[in-house]
Design a protein around this motif. Structure first.
Motif, PDB file in Angstrom:
ATOM      1  N   LEU A 192       0.844  -1.201   0.000  1.00 58.76           N
ATOM      2  CA  LEU A 192       0.000   0.000   0.000  1.00 58.76           C
ATOM      3  C   LEU A 192       0.878   1.249   0.000  1.00 58.76           C
ATOM      4  O   LEU A 192       1.954   1.257   0.584  1.00 58.76           O
ATOM      5  N   LYS A 193       0.378   2.302  -0.678  1.00 63.51           N
ATOM      6  CA  LYS A 193       1.160   3.540  -0.790  1.00 63.51           C
ATOM      7  C   LYS A 193       1.280   4.248   0.552  1.00 63.51           C
ATOM      8  O   LYS A 193       2.264   4.875   0.839  1.00 63.51           O
ATOM      9  N   ASN A 194       0.245   4.161   1.341  1.00 62.73           N
ATOM     10  CA  ASN A 194       0.223   4.902   2.595  1.00 62.73           C
ATOM     11  C   ASN A 194      -0.491   4.044   3.628  1.00 62.73           C
ATOM     12  O   ASN A 194      -1.473   3.382   3.311  1.00 62.73           O
ATOM     13  N   ILE A 195       0.001   4.103   4.857  1.00 63.39           N
ATOM     14  CA  ILE A 195      -0.592   3.264   5.914  1.00 63.39           C
ATOM     15  C   ILE A 195      -2.059   3.613   6.163  1.00 63.39           C
ATOM     16  O   ILE A 195      -2.827   2.782   6.647  1.00 63.39           O
ATOM     17  N   LYS A 196      -2.463   4.837   5.764  1.00 63.30           N
ATOM     18  CA  LYS A 196      -3.866   5.248   5.958  1.00 63.30           C
ATOM     19  C   LYS A 196      -4.815   4.301   5.236  1.00 63.30           C
ATOM     20  O   LYS A 196      -5.962   4.147   5.616  1.00 63.30           O
ATOM     21  N   ARG A 197      -4.337   3.694   4.157  1.00 65.02           N
ATOM     22  CA  ARG A 197      -5.192   2.768   3.402  1.00 65.02           C
ATOM     23  C   ARG A 197      -5.483   1.493   4.182  1.00 65.02           C
ATOM     24  O   ARG A 197      -6.379   0.732   3.823  1.00 65.02           O
ATOM     25  N   ALA A 198      -4.656   1.227   5.207  1.00 67.80           N
ATOM     26  CA  ALA A 198      -4.866   0.002   5.984  1.00 67.80           C
ATOM     27  C   ALA A 198      -5.541   0.288   7.316  1.00 67.80           C
ATOM     28  O   ALA A 198      -5.894  -0.629   8.044  1.00 67.80           O
ATOM     29  N   ALA A 199      -5.728   1.580   7.624  1.00 68.47           N
ATOM     30  CA  ALA A 199      -6.163   1.976   8.966  1.00 68.47           C
ATOM     31  C   ALA A 199      -7.672   1.871   9.159  1.00 68.47           C
ATOM     32  O   ALA A 199      -8.424   1.719   8.190  1.00 68.47           O
ATOM     33  N   ARG A 200      -8.115   1.985  10.403  1.00 68.52           N
ATOM     34  CA  ARG A 200      -9.526   2.274  10.674  1.00 68.52           C
ATOM     35  C   ARG A 200      -9.811   3.579   9.958  1.00 68.52           C
ATOM     36  O   ARG A 200      -9.084   4.563  10.169  1.00 68.52           O
ATOM     37  N   SER A 201     -10.826   3.604   9.102  1.00 75.95           N
ATOM     38  CA  SER A 201     -10.956   4.764   8.225  1.00 75.95           C
ATOM     39  C   SER A 201     -12.378   4.926   7.709  1.00 75.95           C
ATOM     40  O   SER A 201     -13.132   3.962   7.614  1.00 75.95           O
ATOM     41  N   GLU A 202     -12.703   6.154   7.359  1.00 73.70           N
ATOM     42  CA  GLU A 202     -13.962   6.417   6.650  1.00 73.70           C
ATOM     43  C   GLU A 202     -13.665   6.823   5.221  1.00 73.70           C
ATOM     44  O   GLU A 202     -14.560   7.250   4.493  1.00 73.70           O
ATOM     45  N   SER A 203     -12.400   6.759   4.827  1.00 73.38           N
ATOM     46  CA  SER A 203     -12.012   7.144   3.463  1.00 73.38           C
ATOM     47  C   SER A 203     -11.654   5.942   2.590  1.00 73.38           C
ATOM     48  O   SER A 203     -11.760   6.004   1.372  1.00 73.38           O
ATOM     49  N   TYR A 204     -11.167   4.887   3.208  1.00 75.35           N
ATOM     50  CA  TYR A 204     -10.772   3.705   2.450  1.00 75.35           C
ATOM     51  C   TYR A 204     -11.426   2.454   3.015  1.00 75.35           C
ATOM     52  O   TYR A 204     -11.593   2.339   4.225  1.00 75.35           O
ATOM     53  N   TYR A 205     -11.753   1.519   2.109  1.00 76.61           N
ATOM     54  CA  TYR A 205     -12.189   0.194   2.551  1.00 76.61           C
ATOM     55  C   TYR A 205     -11.239  -0.810   1.904  1.00 76.61           C
ATOM     56  O   TYR A 205     -11.101  -0.828   0.672  1.00 76.61           O
ATOM     57  N   ASN A 206     -10.567  -1.599   2.709  1.00 76.37           N
ATOM     58  CA  ASN A 206      -9.593  -2.574   2.208  1.00 76.37           C
ATOM     59  C   ASN A 206      -8.623  -1.952   1.204  1.00 76.37           C
ATOM     60  O   ASN A 206      -8.359  -2.517   0.147  1.00 76.37           O
ATOM     61  N   GLY A 207      -8.150  -0.769   1.510  1.00 76.68           N
ATOM     62  CA  GLY A 207      -7.135  -0.122   0.660  1.00 76.68           C
ATOM     63  C   GLY A 207      -7.691   0.608  -0.542  1.00 76.68           C
ATOM     64  O   GLY A 207      -6.942   1.157  -1.342  1.00 76.68           O
ATOM     65  N   VAL A 208      -9.031   0.616  -0.691  1.00 75.04           N
ATOM     66  CA  VAL A 208      -9.656   1.231  -1.865  1.00 75.04           C
ATOM     67  C   VAL A 208     -10.495   2.432  -1.414  1.00 75.04           C
ATOM     68  O   VAL A 208     -11.263   2.323  -0.449  1.00 75.04           O
ATOM     69  N   SER A 209     -10.348   3.557  -2.131  1.00 68.74           N
ATOM     70  CA  SER A 209     -11.080   4.769  -1.742  1.00 68.74           C
ATOM     71  C   SER A 209     -12.590   4.519  -1.757  1.00 68.74           C
ATOM     72  O   SER A 209     -13.122   3.865  -2.656  1.00 68.74           O
ATOM     73  N   ILE A 210     -13.282   5.064  -0.762  1.00 73.83           N
ATOM     74  CA  ILE A 210     -14.753   4.989  -0.787  1.00 73.83           C
ATOM     75  C   ILE A 210     -15.357   6.382  -0.918  1.00 73.83           C
ATOM     76  O   ILE A 210     -16.556   6.560  -0.750  1.00 73.83           O
ATOM     77  N   ASN A 211     -14.533   7.368  -1.234  1.00 74.58           N
ATOM     78  CA  ASN A 211     -15.054   8.708  -1.534  1.00 74.58           C
ATOM     79  C   ASN A 211     -15.386   8.758  -3.014  1.00 74.58           C
ATOM     80  O   ASN A 211     -14.666   9.362  -3.816  1.00 74.58           O
ATOM     81  N   LEU A 212     -16.436   8.068  -3.376  1.00 77.61           N
ATOM     82  CA  LEU A 212     -16.746   7.886  -4.792  1.00 77.61           C
ATOM     83  C   LEU A 212     -18.035   8.588  -5.144  1.00 77.61           C
ATOM     84  O   LEU A 212     -18.622   8.401  -6.124  1.00 77.61           O
TER      85      LEU A 212
END
Ligand code: ATP
Ligand code: 9VF
Ligand code: MG
Length: 445
Positions: A425-445
């Protein structure tokens, strides 16, 4: 004069001017705290922010439009009245329904993520939890002597983003190069799939063209995950590692996340220490745990006269540290800490367990020596330049403060770092508890 909010302008005119200048008749309009959902006479439905200063509010205020929407079939006189800047006063054509919460079906503006994901060298982060001494004693760990001849644990099928070779978006059209603003680059980078790359300097497609192509791809990715596995990578990794350690004879522990700050003082991280600045304090006496060691120390002490020798326990759970940002640091992350106390607490055994775990997870690593202020000497487990784990061979003087008096070994791993390494992954944020990514994929679609 006080400017009217957008919903008032819509109900006053009963009209809507879309981004491309089409004048629509408004059939229905619902307003929440923040948003307006507008249904046009032609059937089109949009959700917009209820803003006084938006483009839409300006056009309605200034009665500007290019041409009427054919499908709305607006009567000529209404179009002319609007064009002549005459509002249909007091004739509330559209009833505005107010509801408490109305989530936008589709935000008008792309939700630009906060982080700047422009590729860069591994960012150096102020790190008070370990010294920044040069790494020494590097050993490649592909053929550990103890692990030779042991049956490797069965490799599980992964359902995460695939580690396929990196794809590069090649320019297709022959038109001239596009320039992108930093915000646009950021948005495009956030929309790339986990293994994808892009060269902005060579890109010829426009921002909106690229954004639309990538959004479509990401929607497909998320739908595929929904169809095929429906498991969250971080949750799944926690379950997989739990199974691994339970099978290895370690007892699963869940200790509190909210702990007395006094525990941190006992870990050598008193208020006067620099690394205390990284701790999230809660009230006067409590804090969010930045590590699992205090809870594990307490369990080792309590289990010592209950369980047979050696005592083997582990915990996986959230930890919190104030960090200056970086590609491998989160303020909320998930730690695994396993430890064994009593017999067979040797460095070889510690490295054997680490090797078994990382082989099981199919993650490449190497072992280097380091030191930190909490434990002194540590054995650090690296994946390229990223620390996956710090491991320690006890006993250490601090054990006394926790009522522990036997040899021990233990290691702490960050689960998000394991995911970052495994899926590149490019950035650890993609693996984190998040409201922006799900399983490394953006969900701001
Ligand atoms: P670093 O030097 O990379 O900041 P550290 O040495 O301070 O890490 P440790 O206290 O050794 O970290 O914690 C054990 C493991 O927990 C680390 O090896 C790492 O995998 C993970 N970890 C620590 N801090 C973070 C963080 N802020 N975000 C994500 N993972 C972390
Ligand atoms: C190594 C990283 C002190 C006997 C309960 C276990 C360890 C892990 C270090 C971790 C930390 N120590 N995040 O101790 O396993 O505590 O900083 Si125990
Ligand atoms: Mg460390």
């Amino acid at each position: 004069m006080e400017r009217k909010p957008l919903d008032t302008l819509i109900s006053k005119n009963g009209l809507w001017v879309s981004r491309n200048g089409r004048l629509h008749g408004v059939k229905k309009c619902e307003t929440s705290q923040k948003y307006i959902r507008i249904e046009m006479d032609c059937g089109e439905v949009i959700t917009v922010k209820n803003s006084k200063t938006s483009r839409a509010a300006r056009t309605l205020r200034n009665h500007k439009f290019k041409k009427p929407c054919k499908h709305c079939r607006l009567p000529e006189d209404r179009i002319n009245q609007f064009a002549k800047k005459v509002s249909v006063k007091d004739e509330a054509k559209v009833k505005v329904v107010r509801s408490f919460r109305l989530e936008p079906e589709k935000p008008i503006q792309p939700n630009i993520p906060q982080e700047l994901e422009v590729p860069r060298a591994e960012a150096k982060v102020d790190n008070h939890f370990s010294h920044d001494e040069p790494r020494a004693g590097t050993t490649k760990h592909t053929n550990h002597p103890i692990r030779q001849g042991t049956n490797p644990a069965p490799k599980k099928k992964s359902s995460g983003p695939s580690k396929t070779p990196k794809k590069t978006f090649q320019p297709k059209s022959k038109s001239k190069k596009t320039t992108f603003t930093p915000l646009q680059k950021n948005r495009i980078l956030s929309l790339l799939g986990p293994g994808e790359m892009i060269s902005f300097s060579k890109e010829k497609r426009s921002f909106s063209e690229l954004e639309s192509i990538l959004s479509t791809e990401r929607k497909k990715d998320i739908r595929k995950m929904y169809e095929e596995s429906r498991e969250n990578l971080l949750g799944k990794l926690e379950r997989t590692i739990t199974e691994f350690f339970v099978d290895m004879g370690f007892m699963e522990v869940k200790s509190p996340i909210l702990i007395p700050f006094e525990y941190m003082e006992r870990m050598g991280v008193g208020e006067d220490k620099k690394l205390a600045e990284q701790i999230f304090r809660v009230g006067d006496n409590m804090c969010l745990r930045p590590m699992l060691a205090p809870g594990l120390y307490n369990h080792l002490r309590k289990f010592d006269n209950v369980l047979p020798d050696p005592v083997k326990i582990f915990e996986i759970g959230p930890c919190y540290r104030k960090e200056s940002d970086g590609n491998s640091h989160l303020e909320e992350f998930t730690m695994l800490n396993f430890c064994q106390m009593g017999s067979r607490c040797t460095r070889d055994n510690l490295e054997y367990i680490i090797g078994e775990l990382l082989d099981f997870l199919d993650i490449e690593y190497e072992i280097v020596s380091d030191s930190c202020m909490v434990y002194g000497d540590t054995i650090d487990v690296m994946h390229k330049k990223m620390e996956l784990s710090s491991a320690v061979v006890g006993p250490i003087p601090m054990d006394m403060d926790w009522g522990v008096d036997k040899p021990w070994i233990g290691a702490g791993f960050g689960l998000e770092r394991l995911l970052k390494a495994k899926y590149d992954l490019k950035n650890i944020k993609r693996a984190a508890r998040s409201e922006s990514y799900y399983n490394g994929v953006s969900i701001n679609l």
